[in-house]
Design a protein around this motif. Structure first.
Motif, short mmCIF file in Angstrom:
data_model
loop_
_atom_site.label_atom_id
_atom_site.label_comp_id
_atom_site.label_asym_id
_atom_site.label_seq_id
_atom_site.Cartn_x
_atom_site.Cartn_y
_atom_site.Cartn_z
N VAL A 36 1.32 -1.47 -0.13
CA VAL A 36 -0.08 0.18 -0.49
C VAL A 36 1.24 1.57 0.13
O VAL A 36 0.81 2.26 -0.84
CB VAL A 36 -0.72 0.44 1.56
N LEU A 37 2.17 0.81 0.65
CA LEU A 37 2.94 2.49 0.71
C LEU A 37 3.46 2.47 -0.74
O LEU A 37 3.73 3.99 -0.88
CB LEU A 37 3.65 2.40 2.05
N GLU A 38 3.51 1.77 -1.36
CA GLU A 38 4.80 1.74 -1.98
C GLU A 38 3.85 2.33 -3.47
O GLU A 38 3.53 3.37 -4.87
CB GLU A 38 5.24 0.31 -2.86
N ARG A 39 2.58 1.96 -3.33
CA ARG A 39 1.70 2.01 -4.53
C ARG A 39 0.89 3.33 -4.79
O ARG A 39 0.74 3.89 -5.42
CB ARG A 39 0.44 0.89 -4.69
N PHE A 40 0.37 3.70 -3.46
CA PHE A 40 -0.01 5.25 -3.31
C PHE A 40 0.39 6.22 -2.90
O PHE A 40 0.19 7.56 -2.56
CB PHE A 40 -1.62 4.92 -2.13
N ALA A 41 1.55 6.18 -2.02
CA ALA A 41 3.12 6.86 -1.23
C ALA A 41 2.11 7.90 -0.53
O ALA A 41 2.34 9.28 -0.74
CB ALA A 41 3.82 7.25 -2.24
N PRO A 42 1.12 7.79 0.84
CA PRO A 42 0.51 8.45 1.60
C PRO A 42 1.71 9.36 2.00
O PRO A 42 2.57 8.67 2.20
CB PRO A 42 -0.12 7.71 2.22
N VAL A 43 0.82 9.78 2.38
CA VAL A 43 2.15 11.29 3.29
C VAL A 43 1.62 10.27 4.99
O VAL A 43 1.18 10.37 5.85
CB VAL A 43 1.54 12.85 3.59
#
Length: 248
Positions: free
Chosen positions: A165-172
């Motif tokens: 999820v972090l790689e796919r969407f790069a949330p802050v």
């Protein structure tokens, strides 16, 4: 389907969704002459949430394209990091992803979570109403038309789910700022203000606290803190630019 025949090739990232015989290269697909290319792709097992560009004879087309006989179709995977238009990036997780929801919240990511099975239609509608990206391992749920946006979670392992999820969407990322129990923001709290909510041993051993602004749960650096800090440090080192320490 027994109409115009087209030939489809799926990106390697999408192979887990399609039958084995369609993973080797371009294969023939019979269409009905009226269904959209998006419908054809979904009928072969691939949720459109996982599809990036659709190329027909080398030219990009929308999912509404009606295939014609002899066309050669390339079905690409969604590009990463994925841009989500409109609302601030927020997530909604289904009943099977509770651990992932808590880890996203630990990192300060807005992650609503349904701890009970409210049903696919209600989840999809909630995604649209609150403009949240629905995260799920349920392919059927991700094909519902009510969805605002969605994404398939590719692993059973929480640590791999989080990286995905972090790689796919790069949330802050803003660790230690969100309640892992209810998703609301945390605020600093002095010991006197939360004293009545603490066990005697906790009051004696700790001085720094945070409290949820909604459910009023109290947080401190307890015995579990080292494990949580490791999750935060690993995520920040790979996706947040620098390792982070801290917490209440």
């Amino acid at each position: 389907m027994n109409g115009p025949e087209i030939h489809c090739r799926f990106a390697p990232e999408l192979h887990l969704f399609v039958p084995a015989e369609r993973r080797a290269g371009r294969t023939a697909v019979a269409t009905d002459g009226s269904s959209t290319l998006g419908h054809v792709v979904e009928s072969l097992g691939v949720p459109l949430t996982e599809v990036g560009r659709l190329l027909v004879d080398g030219h990009q087309v929308p999912v509404s394209h009606i295939p014609r006989a002899g066309e050669s179709v390339e079905v690409c995977a969604v590009e990463r990091p994925q841009q989500v238009p409109g609302a601030p990036l927020r997530f909604l997780l289904d009943v099977h992803l509770g651990t992932l929801a808590r880890r996203l919240r630990l990192l300060g990511v807005d992650a609503a979570y349904e701890s009970e099975d409210i049903g696919d239609p209600a989840l999809a509608t909630l995604s649209a109403t609150e403009q949240r990206v629905l995260l799920s391992r349920d392919r059927g749920l991700l094909r519902r038309r009510e969805l605002w946006a969605g994404a398939y979670v590719y692993s059973h392992r929480p640590e791999d789910q989080l990286r995905d999820v972090l790689e796919r969407f790069a949330p802050v990322l803003a660790p230690w700022t969100r309640c892992t129990a209810c998703n609301a923001p945390l605020r600093e709290a002095d010991k006197d203000s939360v004293r009545e909510l603490l066990e005697h041993g906790t009051r004696s051993a700790y001085d720094a606290f945070a409290q949820c602004t909604a459910c009023e749960r109290v947080y401190w650096r307890g015995a579990h803190h080292a494990r949580l800090e490791a999750i935060v440090e690993n995520a920040m080192a790979e996706f947040g630019g620098a390792a982070a320490t801290g917490g209440p």
